[in-house]
Scaffold this motif. Structure first.
Motif, PDB file in Angstrom:
ATOM      1  N   GLN A   1       0.884  -1.121   0.112  1.00 43.23           N
ATOM      2  CA  GLN A   1      -0.212  -0.104  -0.048  1.00 43.23           C
ATOM      3  C   GLN A   1       0.954   1.224  -0.051  1.00 43.23           C
ATOM      4  O   GLN A   1       0.384   2.354  -0.762  1.00 43.23           O
ATOM      5  N   THR A   2       1.932   1.301   0.674  1.00 42.47           N
ATOM      6  CA  THR A   2       2.819   2.384   0.783  1.00 42.47           C
ATOM      7  C   THR A   2       3.676   2.515  -0.180  1.00 42.47           C
ATOM      8  O   THR A   2       4.554   3.503  -0.377  1.00 42.47           O
ATOM      9  N   LYS A   3       4.085   1.237  -1.158  1.00 40.75           N
ATOM     10  CA  LYS A   3       4.719   1.270  -2.029  1.00 40.75           C
ATOM     11  C   LYS A   3       6.178   1.686  -1.670  1.00 40.75           C
ATOM     12  O   LYS A   3       7.145   2.183  -2.409  1.00 40.75           O
ATOM     13  N   VAL A   4       6.343   1.072  -0.500  1.00 40.33           N
ATOM     14  CA  VAL A   4       7.870   1.179  -0.082  1.00 40.33           C
ATOM     15  C   VAL A   4       8.915   0.274  -0.998  1.00 40.33           C
ATOM     16  O   VAL A   4       8.477  -0.774  -1.074  1.00 40.33           O
ATOM     17  N   CYS A   5       9.959   0.684  -1.136  1.00 38.40           N
ATOM     18  CA  CYS A   5      11.001  -0.095  -1.882  1.00 38.40           C
ATOM     19  C   CYS A   5      11.868  -0.850  -1.215  1.00 38.40           C
ATOM     20  O   CYS A   5      12.501  -0.327  -0.394  1.00 38.40           O
ATOM     21  N   VAL A   6      11.906  -2.102  -1.356  1.00 33.83           N
ATOM     22  CA  VAL A   6      12.754  -2.854  -0.466  1.00 33.83           C
ATOM     23  C   VAL A   6      13.570  -3.814  -0.962  1.00 33.83           C
ATOM     24  O   VAL A   6      13.395  -4.491  -2.139  1.00 33.83           O
ATOM     25  N   GLU A   7      15.300  -3.609  -0.943  1.00 29.94           N
ATOM     26  CA  GLU A   7      15.973  -4.600  -1.542  1.00 29.94           C
ATOM     27  C   GLU A   7      16.302  -5.656  -0.628  1.00 29.94           C
ATOM     28  O   GLU A   7      16.860  -5.447   0.509  1.00 29.94           O
ATOM     29  N   ASP A   8      16.152  -6.928  -1.141  1.00 30.02           N
ATOM     30  CA  ASP A   8      16.137  -8.191  -0.203  1.00 30.02           C
ATOM     31  C   ASP A   8      17.738  -8.626  -0.163  1.00 30.02           C
ATOM     32  O   ASP A   8      17.905  -9.528  -0.903  1.00 30.02           O
ATOM     33  N   THR A   9      18.495  -8.036   0.581  1.00 24.02           N
ATOM     34  CA  THR A   9      19.788  -8.238   0.525  1.00 24.02           C
ATOM     35  C   THR A   9      20.241  -7.703   2.054  1.00 24.02           C
ATOM     36  O   THR A   9      19.711  -6.595   2.566  1.00 24.02           O
ATOM     37  N   HIS A  10      21.231  -8.227   2.491  1.00 27.02           N
ATOM     38  CA  HIS A  10      21.695  -7.763   3.766  1.00 27.02           C
ATOM     39  C   HIS A  10      23.110  -6.985   3.808  1.00 27.02           C
ATOM     40  O   HIS A  10      23.901  -7.303   2.895  1.00 27.02           O
ATOM     41  N   VAL A  11      23.271  -6.040   4.753  1.00 28.09           N
ATOM     42  CA  VAL A  11      24.615  -5.194   4.751  1.00 28.09           C
ATOM     43  C   VAL A  11      25.713  -6.259   5.691  1.00 28.09           C
ATOM     44  O   VAL A  11      25.521  -6.576   6.804  1.00 28.09           O
ATOM     45  N   LEU A  12      26.810  -6.124   4.867  1.00 26.02           N
ATOM     46  CA  LEU A  12      28.019  -6.950   5.478  1.00 26.02           C
ATOM     47  C   LEU A  12      28.852  -5.947   6.342  1.00 26.02           C
ATOM     48  O   LEU A  12      29.453  -6.334   7.280  1.00 26.02           O
ATOM     49  N   GLN A  13      29.222  -4.776   5.889  1.00 25.09           N
ATOM     50  CA  GLN A  13      29.946  -3.575   6.414  1.00 25.09           C
ATOM     51  C   GLN A  13      29.385  -2.364   6.211  1.00 25.09           C
ATOM     52  O   GLN A  13      29.067  -1.889   5.080  1.00 25.09           O
ATOM     53  N   LEU A  14      29.221  -1.663   7.313  1.00 23.94           N
ATOM     54  CA  LEU A  14      29.106  -0.145   7.190  1.00 23.94           C
ATOM     55  C   LEU A  14      30.405   0.721   7.582  1.00 23.94           C
ATOM     56  O   LEU A  14      30.948   0.442   9.022  1.00 23.94           O
TER      57      LEU A  14
END
Length: 433
Positions: free
Chosen positions: A102-115
């Motif tokens: 409904q909100t059209k939130v864009c999600v990338e289905d991957t995770h962060v290894l390092q910040l």
């Protein structure tokens, strides 16, 4: 080298991450959101679970309060979520999917290894091999990294001792991705559950109902049961004296819900004490009949040590100064979560060393900003700054509005550099349901 950039990156796609993304999108602020929507709810909570919080206190937040849990249940014909009517986990996960759509939130289905820090901004290395530059980063990891297991149990092999967050599927006792570990797994087995909060009590009830022989080991002398919800049509003087809140009923609960900025103004030591001691272990009112008279509770017992004997675990308990030993085929550590910056695995060592902390929590401004500029922490990690409401979905609305205002102000000041738009064409990494 980075393949792309963004004005804001959000790490984590649970209720807080999705809520912040919804508010950013409404303001036209470019963002990228990394994570699997509602991952912890889907993979680290027991099958058959109900939400302890009332439905009105479990809404994800959008800028116009248009996509509530009540609206979802009404539109889909679910007769749950009303006052005093618990919400099943499966319905709540469906609600999360619906909210994204409904909100059209864009999600990338991957995770962060390092910040890592890069000048005034950041670089994120992703599991899919990509790297992203960001001006501002919101860490919304929830409780995923903060599972707590008592020292007495840490030496046990994973196949005999699991944290309660493993009783669902996704990551099982052996730590192997995809292994299914559900309450029905324990049928016919001797199970000891350590703890006396909602997680311990509900897991014990579910396992008992699936044919396990369950005992609960509780340090305290009793279980704290939440009372039945107060009627909404009480006299005005009763409503003023004991207002109904999303955390519970009473002035203390109302203040915790509506006064996060007042909480932030308290001395550091006071805030840290309240964050770690308020709203302690308790059980939902609707769970009581499923435990009392059905599951044995060993009150006043403290776990001192544990060892493997054959295919079982032998637990040494202390009670009234005496020693007692019990055995089990499986131990479930339903001992909650403890926020600790050092346990967030993707924080670069230099970045972590630059963060000022209060206890094990990050020290945050009134806008959720850490001591490293342009880095924000939301959800449970913010509880020492804004109080126990940050540990519940209920806090998502205040958090999303507060953080978004700050991010929008920062974005306006750096408008000379174009912000990246949320990805809309990378179908290989985009997930919207």
């Amino acid at each position: 080298m980075t393949s792309d950039s963004a004005d804001v990156v959000i790490i984590g796609a649970g209720p807080y991450g999705l809520s912040v993304a919804s508010h950013l999108a409404d303001r036209g602020i470019g963002y990228r959101l990394f994570g699997t929507p509602m991952h912890t709810w889907r993979h680290h909570m027991p099958e058959g679970m109900w939400l302890r919080s009332e439905g009105f206190a479990s809404n994800l937040s959008d800028p116009h309060d248009a996509f509530s849990l009540a609206r979802f249940c009404g539109d889909h014909g679910y007769d749950v979520g009303g006052w005093g009517v618990p919400v099943p986990l499966e319905v709540y996960c469906e609600y999360g999917e619906w909210f994204v759509e409904q909100t059209k939130v864009c999600v990338e289905d991957t995770h962060v290894l390092q910040l890592s820090r890069a000048g005034r901004g950041f670089v994120l290395d992703l599991a899919d091999g990509d790297s992203v530059a960001a001006r501002q980063v919101v860490v919304a990891v929830g409780l995923t990294h903060f599972r707590h297991v008592p020292a007495a149990l840490t030496g046990l092999p994973s196949e005999l001792c699991a944290h309660s967050s493993s009783v669902r599927g996704g990551i099982g006792t052996s730590g192997v991705a995809g292994e299914q570990l559900q309450p029905s797994t324990f049928a016919g087995r001797e199970v000891v559950v350590i703890g006396a909060g909602q997680s311990a009590l509900e897991n014990a009830a579910l396992m008992h109902e699936h044919g396990a022989h369950v005992r609960i080991v509780a340090r305290g002398g009793s279980v704290t049961w939440n009372p039945l919800p107060h009627p909404l049509d009480r006299p005005t003087w009763q409503q003023l004296r004991r207002p109904v809140g999303g955390l519970c009923t009473g002035m203390r609960c109302w203040m915790a819900e509506h006064g996060p900025l007042a909480f932030h103004a308290l001395p550091n030591r006071t805030r840290l004490h309240l964050a770690t001691s308020s709203f302690g272990p308790s059980g939902a009112w609707w769970l009581r009949d499923r435990i009392e008279g059905k599951v044995q509770i060993l009150y006043g017992h403290e776990t001192r040590s544990a060892r493997v004997e054959g295919s079982q675990v032998s637990l040494e308990l202390a009670v009234d100064g005496e020693r007692r030993e019990i055995r089990a085929d499986q131990v479930i550590s339903a001992t909650g979560y403890r926020v600790d910056l050092d346990r967030i695995p993707f924080l670069d060592a230099d970045l972590r060393a630059s963060l000022r902390s209060e206890g094990a929590f990050p020290a945050l401004t009134r806008h959720f900003e850490a001591s490293v500029p342009n880095l924000y922490f939301v959800g449970a990690a913010a509880a020492a700054s804004f109080g126990p409401v940050a540990r519940f979905v209920l806090g998502a609305r205040f958090t999303a509005r507060t953080v978004t205002r700050q991010l929008a102000a920062r974005s306006r000041r750096t408008h000379a550099t174009p912000a990246a738009r949320p990805p809309t064409t990378r179908s290989d990494s985009l997930r919207t349901s």
